[in-house]
Design a protein around this motif. Structure first.
Motif, PDB file in Angstrom:
ATOM      1  N   LYS A   3      45.650  38.274  39.810  1.00  0.00           N
ATOM      2  CA  LYS A   3      44.038  37.828  39.446  1.00  0.00           C
ATOM      3  C   LYS A   3      44.112  39.477  40.972  1.00  0.00           C
ATOM      4  CE  LYS A   3      42.548  33.117  40.560  1.00  0.00           C
ATOM      5  NZ  LYS A   3      42.098  32.066  40.452  1.00  0.00           N
ATOM      6  N   LYS A   5      40.481  41.794  43.121  1.00  0.00           N
ATOM      7  CA  LYS A   5      39.085  41.637  43.606  1.00  0.00           C
ATOM      8  C   LYS A   5      38.024  43.310  42.834  1.00  0.00           C
ATOM      9  CE  LYS A   5      37.954  41.871  47.721  1.00  0.00           C
ATOM     10  NZ  LYS A   5      37.675  41.790  49.364  1.00  0.00           N
ATOM     11  N   THR A   7      34.437  44.789  43.115  1.00  0.00           N
ATOM     12  CA  THR A   7      33.656  45.586  44.006  1.00  0.00           C
ATOM     13  C   THR A   7      32.931  46.553  43.295  1.00  0.00           C
ATOM     14  OG1 THR A   7      34.982  44.641  46.167  1.00  0.00           O
ATOM     15  CG2 THR A   7      32.446  45.780  46.278  1.00  0.00           C
ATOM     16  N   THR A  34      30.428  41.688  44.752  1.00  0.00           N
ATOM     17  CA  THR A  34      31.914  41.252  44.049  1.00  0.00           C
ATOM     18  C   THR A  34      32.385  39.514  43.475  1.00  0.00           C
ATOM     19  OG1 THR A  34      31.833  42.432  46.497  1.00  0.00           O
ATOM     20  CG2 THR A  34      33.811  40.840  45.597  1.00  0.00           C
ATOM     21  N   THR A  35      33.779  40.459  42.718  1.00  0.00           N
ATOM     22  CA  THR A  35      34.375  39.040  41.525  1.00  0.00           C
ATOM     23  C   THR A  35      35.484  39.333  41.916  1.00  0.00           C
ATOM     24  OG1 THR A  35      33.235  37.979  39.626  1.00  0.00           O
ATOM     25  CG2 THR A  35      33.800  40.575  40.213  1.00  0.00           C
ATOM     26  N   VAL A  36      36.108  37.992  41.844  1.00  0.00           N
ATOM     27  CA  VAL A  36      37.260  38.125  41.512  1.00  0.00           C
ATOM     28  C   VAL A  36      37.548  37.494  40.204  1.00  0.00           C
ATOM     29  CG1 VAL A  36      39.377  36.326  42.627  1.00  0.00           C
ATOM     30  CG2 VAL A  36      37.790  37.329  43.568  1.00  0.00           C
ATOM     31  N   GLU A  57      40.624  45.484  43.870  1.00  0.00           N
ATOM     32  CA  GLU A  57      42.225  45.500  45.221  1.00  0.00           C
ATOM     33  C   GLU A  57      42.381  43.808  44.496  1.00  0.00           C
ATOM     34  OE1 GLU A  57      40.755  45.424  49.403  1.00  0.00           O
ATOM     35  OE2 GLU A  57      38.561  45.274  48.339  1.00  0.00           O
ATOM     36  N   VAL A  59      44.441  39.997  44.845  1.00  0.00           N
ATOM     37  CA  VAL A  59      44.081  39.181  45.854  1.00  0.00           C
ATOM     38  C   VAL A  59      45.245  38.381  45.614  1.00  0.00           C
ATOM     39  CG1 VAL A  59      42.836  36.984  45.594  1.00  0.00           C
ATOM     40  CG2 VAL A  59      41.577  39.115  44.648  1.00  0.00           C
TER      41      VAL A  59
END
Length: 61
Positions: A3, A5, A7, A34-36, A57, A59
């Protein structure tokens, strides 16, 4: 799958309609949002198209 992240760092003003729609598909509508997401080839392609506007980034799960 891994996963990531994502932004949104830059605003959408003056950007092409295609980039705006790509960001909307990623779930990013406002600067700072922000979303994952699960990392798969489709998401990787979307990130590549808007890489100058976002920060990505990993996760830890």
């Amino acid at each position: 799958m891994a996963k990531v992240k994502i932004t949104l760092l830059r605003g959408l003003a003056g950007k092409s309609e295609r980039k705006k729609r790509t960001l909307a598909a990623l779930g990013l509508h406002k600067r700072g949002a922000t979303t994952v997401k699960e990392l798969n080839p489709a998401i990787e392609g979307m990130i590549e198209k808007v890489k100058e506007l976002v920060k990505v980034e990993p996760v830890e799960e």
